[in-house]
Design a protein around this motif. Structure first.
Motif, PDB file in Angstrom:
ATOM      1  N   HIS A  16       0.819  -1.201   0.000  1.00 13.46           N
ATOM      2  CA  HIS A  16       0.000   0.000   0.000  1.00 13.46           C
ATOM      3  C   HIS A  16       0.857   1.256   0.000  1.00 13.46           C
ATOM      4  N   ASN A  17       0.358   2.303  -0.686  1.00 10.40           N
ATOM      5  CA  ASN A  17       0.818   3.662  -0.444  1.00 10.40           C
ATOM      6  C   ASN A  17      -0.026   4.178   0.711  1.00 10.40           C
ATOM      7  N   VAL A  18       0.609   4.719   1.715  1.00 12.94           N
ATOM      8  CA  VAL A  18      -0.131   5.220   2.873  1.00 12.94           C
ATOM      9  C   VAL A  18       0.067   6.727   2.946  1.00 12.94           C
ATOM     10  N   SER A  19      -1.034   7.471   2.878  1.00 13.52           N
ATOM     11  CA  SER A  19      -0.965   8.932   2.919  1.00 13.52           C
ATOM     12  C   SER A  19      -0.865   9.419   4.358  1.00 13.52           C
ATOM     13  N   ASN A  23      -4.817   7.063   4.388  1.00 15.58           N
ATOM     14  CA  ASN A  23      -5.536   6.432   3.280  1.00 15.58           C
ATOM     15  C   ASN A  23      -4.588   5.437   2.615  1.00 15.58           C
ATOM     16  N   LYS A  24      -5.109   4.267   2.276  1.00 15.90           N
ATOM     17  CA  LYS A  24      -4.271   3.229   1.681  1.00 15.90           C
ATOM     18  C   LYS A  24      -4.725   2.951   0.256  1.00 15.90           C
ATOM     19  N   THR A  25      -3.776   2.961  -0.680  1.00 15.14           N
ATOM     20  CA  THR A  25      -4.050   2.600  -2.064  1.00 15.14           C
ATOM     21  C   THR A  25      -3.055   1.518  -2.468  1.00 15.14           C
ATOM     22  N   LYS A  26      -3.543   0.572  -3.252  1.00 14.24           N
ATOM     23  CA  LYS A  26      -2.697  -0.538  -3.678  1.00 14.24           C
ATOM     24  C   LYS A  26      -1.565  -0.054  -4.576  1.00 14.24           C
ATOM     25  N   ARG A  27      -0.422  -0.707  -4.465  1.00 15.75           N
ATOM     26  CA  ARG A  27       0.700  -0.442  -5.353  1.00 15.75           C
ATOM     27  C   ARG A  27       1.563  -1.691  -5.445  1.00 15.75           C
TER      28      ARG A  27
END
Length: 97
Positions: A16-19, A23-27
């Motif tokens: 995940h990219n964690v802001s 917020n977590k988005t797949k990577r």
């Protein structure tokens, strides 16, 4: 062409990219693959492979491509590397006999 090291089998990983707001988005995390030409001492020829930098350091540490192929199990090796391993083993067996 898949992003997998031909010698170590190292491939992509998912995370995940964690802001800052969590917020977590797949990577994906891709291995650092390089196209290298390695010299086989027993076969007396050079071989082009797609190898991760970690795998390249491991080959250098063990003492060359032939030593790496002899000591590594077939599970991690690509089809080309397995064929190369078979050739090296055959050549070393005839040299020992």
């Amino acid at each position: 062409m898949s992003r997998i090291c031909e010698l170590t089998g190292k491939g992509r990983q998912v995370g995940h990219n964690v802001s800052h707001a969590n917020n977590k988005t797949k990577r994906t995390f891709l291995p650092n693959l390089q196209n290298v030409t390695l010299m086989s001492d027993s076969l007396e020829k050079s071989v082009k492979l797609r190898v991760s930098t970690h795998g390249l350091r491991s080959v250098e540490h063990v003492g060359g491509l032939d030593n790496w192929l002899v000591k590594t199990s077939d599970d991690d090796l690509s089809l080309r590397a397995r064929r190369l391993k078979r050739e090296v083993a055959k050549k070393l067996a005839t040299a020992a006999a």
